[in-house]
Structure formats: C-alpha cells, structure tokens
Design a protein around this motif. Sequence first.
Motif, short mmCIF file in Angstrom:
data_model
loop_
_atom_site.label_atom_id
_atom_site.label_comp_id
_atom_site.label_asym_id
_atom_site.label_seq_id
_atom_site.Cartn_x
_atom_site.Cartn_y
_atom_site.Cartn_z
N GLN A 84 -16.42 -7.01 -10.78
CA GLN A 84 -17.40 -6.98 -9.70
C GLN A 84 -16.77 -7.12 -8.33
O GLN A 84 -17.26 -6.55 -7.35
CB GLN A 84 -18.43 -8.10 -9.91
N ASN A 85 -15.67 -7.86 -8.25
CA ASN A 85 -15.10 -8.18 -6.94
C ASN A 85 -13.93 -7.29 -6.56
O ASN A 85 -13.22 -7.56 -5.61
CB ASN A 85 -14.65 -9.63 -6.92
N SER A 86 -13.67 -6.23 -7.32
CA SER A 86 -12.60 -5.31 -6.94
C SER A 86 -12.98 -3.91 -7.36
O SER A 86 -13.96 -3.69 -8.08
CB SER A 86 -11.29 -5.71 -7.60
N ASP A 87 -12.20 -2.94 -6.90
CA ASP A 87 -12.43 -1.55 -7.25
C ASP A 87 -11.48 -1.08 -8.33
O ASP A 87 -11.25 0.11 -8.52
CB ASP A 87 -12.26 -0.66 -6.01
N ILE A 88 -10.86 -2.03 -9.06
CA ILE A 88 -9.83 -1.67 -10.03
C ILE A 88 -10.37 -0.68 -11.07
O ILE A 88 -9.81 0.39 -11.28
CB ILE A 88 -9.29 -2.93 -10.74
N LEU A 89 -11.49 -1.03 -11.72
CA LEU A 89 -12.01 -0.17 -12.77
C LEU A 89 -12.65 1.09 -12.21
O LEU A 89 -12.52 2.17 -12.75
CB LEU A 89 -13.04 -0.92 -13.62
N GLN A 90 -13.35 0.95 -11.08
CA GLN A 90 -14.19 2.03 -10.62
C GLN A 90 -13.41 3.15 -9.94
O GLN A 90 -13.63 4.32 -10.21
CB GLN A 90 -15.25 1.50 -9.65
N LYS A 91 -12.46 2.79 -9.06
CA LYS A 91 -11.86 3.80 -8.20
C LYS A 91 -10.38 4.01 -8.42
O LYS A 91 -9.90 5.13 -8.47
CB LYS A 91 -12.11 3.44 -6.74
N PHE A 122 -8.78 -4.19 -24.05
CA PHE A 122 -8.93 -3.81 -22.65
C PHE A 122 -7.63 -3.14 -22.20
O PHE A 122 -6.56 -3.74 -22.30
CB PHE A 122 -9.22 -5.05 -21.81
N ILE A 123 -7.71 -1.90 -21.75
CA ILE A 123 -6.51 -1.12 -21.40
C ILE A 123 -6.54 -0.77 -19.92
O ILE A 123 -7.52 -0.23 -19.42
CB ILE A 123 -6.41 0.17 -22.24
N LEU A 124 -5.45 -1.10 -19.24
CA LEU A 124 -5.30 -0.86 -17.81
C LEU A 124 -4.14 0.11 -17.62
O LEU A 124 -3.08 -0.07 -18.21
CB LEU A 124 -5.00 -2.19 -17.11
N GLY A 125 -4.33 1.15 -16.80
CA GLY A 125 -3.31 2.18 -16.67
C GLY A 125 -2.90 2.47 -15.24
O GLY A 125 -3.66 2.21 -14.30
N GLN A 126 -1.70 3.00 -15.11
CA GLN A 126 -1.18 3.47 -13.81
C GLN A 126 -0.54 4.83 -14.05
O GLN A 126 0.36 4.96 -14.87
CB GLN A 126 -0.14 2.50 -13.25
N GLU A 127 -1.02 5.87 -13.36
CA GLU A 127 -0.47 7.20 -13.59
C GLU A 127 0.96 7.28 -13.07
O GLU A 127 1.25 6.88 -11.94
CB GLU A 127 -1.33 8.28 -12.92
N SER A 143 12.34 9.29 -7.07
CA SER A 143 10.91 9.36 -6.71
C SER A 143 10.28 8.01 -7.00
O SER A 143 10.67 7.31 -7.93
CB SER A 143 10.20 10.46 -7.50
N ALA A 144 9.32 7.64 -6.17
CA ALA A 144 8.70 6.32 -6.32
C ALA A 144 7.20 6.41 -6.08
O ALA A 144 6.73 7.19 -5.25
CB ALA A 144 9.32 5.32 -5.33
N VAL A 145 6.46 5.63 -6.85
CA VAL A 145 5.02 5.48 -6.65
C VAL A 145 4.74 4.00 -6.45
O VAL A 145 5.45 3.13 -6.97
CB VAL A 145 4.22 6.01 -7.87
N GLU A 146 3.72 3.71 -5.67
CA GLU A 146 3.36 2.31 -5.45
C GLU A 146 2.49 1.81 -6.60
O GLU A 146 1.52 2.48 -7.00
CB GLU A 146 2.62 2.11 -4.13
N ILE A 147 2.82 0.64 -7.13
CA ILE A 147 2.07 0.07 -8.26
C ILE A 147 1.60 -1.36 -7.94
O ILE A 147 1.36 -2.14 -8.86
CB ILE A 147 2.92 0.08 -9.55
N THR A 148 1.49 -1.68 -6.66
CA THR A 148 1.12 -3.05 -6.29
C THR A 148 -0.20 -3.47 -6.91
O THR A 148 -0.30 -4.54 -7.53
CB THR A 148 1.04 -3.18 -4.75
N MET A 149 -1.23 -2.64 -6.76
CA MET A 149 -2.55 -2.99 -7.30
C MET A 149 -2.50 -3.12 -8.81
O MET A 149 -3.06 -4.04 -9.41
CB MET A 149 -3.58 -1.95 -6.89
N TYR A 150 -1.79 -2.19 -9.44
CA TYR A 150 -1.66 -2.22 -10.90
C TYR A 150 -0.95 -3.48 -11.37
O TYR A 150 -1.38 -4.14 -12.32
CB TYR A 150 -0.90 -0.98 -11.35
N GLU A 151 0.17 -3.83 -10.70
CA GLU A 151 0.93 -5.02 -11.09
C GLU A 151 0.11 -6.29 -10.92
O GLU A 151 0.15 -7.20 -11.75
CB GLU A 151 2.21 -5.11 -10.26
#
Length: 444
Positions: free
Chosen positions: A37-44, A138-143, A263-271
């Motif tokens: 509810q308090n973040s956009d992790i799942l939704q966006k 519960f599975i959390l992913g980072q492309e 090449s690098a991608v940012e994973i701050t939110m995921y981590e």
Amino acid sequence: MLNSSQKVIQLLNVLEEQQKLTPSSRQVIEEIKSIIQNSDILQKAVPSLIVDEQGLIQEMSDAFCHFTQKSRTELIGSSLLSLLVKDKSGIVRGDFPVFKGEGTWREELCFKTSCGEERWLKTTSVAMPHFVNENVVFILGQEVTDSKLPYSFDYEQDDYTRTINALINLVFKVRYNPSLKDFFFVMFEGKLAREIELTTDYVQDKSLDELFGEKQAAFYRNQYGQAFKGKSVSYKNTYKNRIFYTTLSPVEIEGEIVEVIGSAVEITMYENAESRIRHMAYHDPLTDLPNRRKLQTDLEQYIDLSKQTEPMTIMSCDLDRFKYVNDAMGHVAGDQVIKMMTERIRSCLDDDAILYRLGGDEFVIAIRNGPGTYKTNQIGEKILEQVCRPIDLMGKKVFITMSIGVSTYPNDGGTSQELMGKADIAVHYCKMRAGTVFFFIRKE
C-alpha cells in the motif's frame, strides 16, 4: 476495477480468512500489505507475482503483465514454469525449493513473451509458510535483459551517438594502458550515466582512483582484470548511494582482447525491496528479533566457529504462565508483555550474546565464546531478576516468571538439534521446580 496492488491485498485477505493463523503470522500479512500500500513496488516499478505450491500464478503486478506482454486473464492460473525458456533458465520443478516452502531462492530466469521475444528477470522468491495446508510464494523481479544481450555498435558516428545517448541505462568502454599498468575509460554514456554525472567528458583523462577513491578503484581493477582475461563478469556496485548491476563483456580482435564493454542498470529499488522481504523472512514481526529460521541458520555457523575457538552456549528461555495473560487481558496486552520482556532480557546481554524469539513466549540466547558455567549462571540469574520485576498493565500489577535451560557445545551435543533438544529438556525440569530454577543438563 481493482488495480494489481489491491488484488494482491485482496488475496492476502482471503488467505487470512481461510486459514487458522497465529497472531505473529497475521502481523506478517499486515506488514506485506503495508509494503504494497505504501509503495509502487508491485504496481509500477517491479515485476512481482504470487504463486501457489503447485507453481500456478495466483496474482501479479501490472509490471509483470507488461514484462511478459500477456494479459491478467492469460496469466492467472497458468504455470510459472510454462512461461520460461527452460534450456536457458536451467530449472525444472524439482529445482525450485520455494514451491516446497523452503525459505528463499534467487535465480535469473528467461521468459518468452507472447511475441516470442526472450526477456530476462533476476528474481528473489520468498516462501510464506505462515499458512496451514498451502504454501504461497512471493516473487520479486528485476529485469536484466539488457545485460544479457551483446552490444553491437554502428560505427558511423551519427548513428552511434544517437544510439548511445538514447540508452536508458548506462554503457561504458574500458581499455588498458600498458605503460601506466592501469585501466581507463574511453566512453561513459546513457541517460543513467548523465543522471549520476559520469559522462565521457568527465571520466576521460581521469584515473580510477580519482573517480572512485582508492578502495573502490581496487575493486573495479579486479573486475576489469578478469574481463581482460576473457571472462564474462557481473557484479553489484554502489555509487552515490545508488546500487547498480553491471556486466562486462570482453571484445576480442584477432585473438586479442582490446577493450571491455560494460553495461549497468540501477537496482536500488529492487535491492531495498529484496532486503525488506529477506528481513521479514528471518525476523519476528512483533519484536524484530531474529526468528527460528534465522536461529537454525546461525547455529550451524556458530558450531563451525566453535570447533576452532571457544565453546558455545545456548540458553532456552520460556515465560511461565504467559497463557493466562493472553486469556485474561487479550493478545494486545500479551504483545506488550512480550515487547517488555524482550527489552529486559536484552539489557542483560553483552555483544557476544544474540537474542532470538522462536514464537509465543519462547526465546533463545546464543552466546558465542562460551562464558563458562559460573558466568552463564550469573547471566541467567540476572535475566530472572529482571523478568520477575512487576509490570503495570491495564491498571494492574502483573508478575511474570521465567524458566531457563542451558546446553553447551560440545559438552551437551555436536549438532544444533542436539543442543536445542538438551536445552528444552532443561527448561522442562525448571518448570517442574517452580519455574525459576536455573538448570544445566549434561551428557551421562
């Protein structure tokens, strides 16, 4: 129409109603709801989903639908494994331990979208064993698709520049200077590079030490050195409090590696999300103490260390007649007592002792560098003295006592199961002797 986050919360509500859950398990569910509810992790931002113990998808985020290019209707009830390119993901059902409710699991998975495109997801899966009769994962992913694809550049300058500048992420090129015996950058571009102010103009003519400091530069030199030996390298790194996942690909011309493309991608939110979920999996939601699962993991490590250093002591602590507090005053009052007892026990411990809550009124103290019988007795007596102090609760004075059983490695057992079993037997003897006896059990 419910959005994805609301649907996940709705699923948790249904599970909560259908299952007989302990108060602690209910708090875990509420904490997951709060994160959603308090973040956009799942939704966006992050592809996320929930599967049952058969591996069938129960709910997913909009980001996961977008990632697979499939609709919610197509995904609900389908098998997660059916979406994977198995020869690249390298898993079969038996390799996925969280389907059996066994903790956490991490892997990079290759999905085939509805258009036939192959896309990669770096996943962290957490088993939720808090439900009776059914395990939920519960599975959390980072492309990380970009990091899996080889980069090919059109060396016509205009096309090259437009392509690089349009990259959302970050791409750089590293070369080696034999005379200086050091690495240097010849390119650092992409929108992400501009965000962190590491552009080609800035990094050119600067040493790694100037850019990142001596310690971090040494880390990068090691990674680049491996890549110049022909290895494909990947690593996590932090810059300006942002976390990145970087891959290095050597470029070979006529048998010689002339440069390395990164090449690098940012994973701050995921981590951050992964760290939060991992913390939930290994900590008690009421007291934030490490839980039974963490104790089982830690004991194996402590025993291995004890073989080389000092003995280790386990103190099993059980509150006496705590059930009557819950029955007479309710679970809210019981939770207040547990929190207060946690602080009282913790105040008696030094840095070598770690306090765990196994659930209910059970605590365990693991003391590394075994203090010996006399010191252990002192610690136990101090804990009993603190626990027995009266508690003001709902206008009444409440008195709690505790039984403590002790076992020591290697005297009382050579495995974590043996140590815990001996400590539990000692607690049982304590309760038979008025609940405050400090009792040791030893091998015959």
